[in-house]
Motif scaffolding. Sequence first.
Motif, short mmCIF file in Angstrom:
data_model
loop_
_atom_site.label_atom_id
_atom_site.label_comp_id
_atom_site.label_asym_id
_atom_site.label_seq_id
_atom_site.Cartn_x
_atom_site.Cartn_y
_atom_site.Cartn_z
N PRO A 66 -53.43 -54.41 -39.23
CA PRO A 66 -52.78 -54.22 -37.92
C PRO A 66 -51.26 -54.14 -37.97
O PRO A 66 -50.63 -53.64 -37.03
N LEU A 67 -50.65 -54.63 -39.06
CA LEU A 67 -49.20 -54.59 -39.16
C LEU A 67 -48.69 -53.30 -39.79
O LEU A 67 -47.48 -53.07 -39.83
N GLN A 162 -45.62 -62.54 -34.67
CA GLN A 162 -46.50 -63.09 -33.62
C GLN A 162 -46.44 -62.24 -32.35
O GLN A 162 -47.48 -61.94 -31.75
N TYR A 164 -45.59 -59.14 -32.14
CA TYR A 164 -46.17 -57.81 -32.40
C TYR A 164 -47.69 -57.88 -32.38
O TYR A 164 -48.36 -57.01 -31.82
N GLN A 165 -48.24 -58.92 -32.97
CA GLN A 165 -49.69 -59.05 -33.04
C GLN A 165 -50.32 -59.29 -31.67
O GLN A 165 -51.42 -58.80 -31.39
N ASN A 166 -49.64 -60.08 -30.81
CA ASN A 166 -50.22 -60.36 -29.50
C ASN A 166 -49.94 -59.26 -28.47
O ASN A 166 -50.30 -59.40 -27.29
#
Length: 297
Positions: A66-67, A162, A164-166
Amino acid sequence: MATLRDIRQRIKGVKNTQQITKAMKMVAASKLRKAQESMMAARPYSLNVHHLLGKLVLDERVSENPLINDRESINRVALVVISADRGLCGSFNSNLIKNAQRMIQTDLKSWATTGNLDIIPLGRVGYDFFRRRAFKIPFYRSGIFGHLTLSDIRSVRDFLVQNYQNGTYDRIIVISNEFKNVVTPKVTTHQFLPIRTEALEGIDASGSFQADYIFEPDPNAVLEGVVPLYLSQLLMQIFLESIASEHGARMAAMDTATENAKALLKSLTLTYNQLRQAAITKEILEIVSGAEALSKG
């Protein structure tokens, strides 16, 4: 018109300022040498991490991360501005802020006009500038460049990853000064997240790495550990480049200030001598005129 006393006081003040700028130049030169050593020592490690991540991304056995993968729609963007905590470093901060403003008004205009752009300043100068503007600042750090530690780097990395992931941010861009030479640092931008695979170094013309790696236990497990390492190393390299650029800019600025003080002292001393000579000539004329008047009387 300035009197001899006024000029003497100004000469004294300029001399004191010259001593300060000369001392600041020597301190900046010492810090620059240490910063350059740290920056150059970190470059080989950073390059190898780039190579390793690039090899993992190209491996067919690696599943999507995902990154790394770009998102279909970019709804919100964060711009990380890495400035200095202090001034007196020439155009180091002003050029950075000007380039950040230009980027906001051009490349990031669509997000800035709709309120979907956040500014994350790292450094007091950038924070003082953007907090007076209509920008949201959800995160801010200062005082970390004097004694840069891994905990400082990880705190910044964890916040960015964090958010970016959420889904708070769909793209994170870093703008900073890159060390090119002592006189003129270069303002550069990096896309921090998502990781751009085309920016990874070490890929030859055929699109594959020359080195052959064996991953244990498997490429996916290695990738999970390499991605945070890569992001930490990327931030560290950006910070080290910015620190070296700041010290170089400050050294050059203090050298210019010292030379300007020297030229000003020369001009003031010339003016002082001219006024002093004129005063002495006037006194001599008054004495001669008085003596002649007495002799005639």
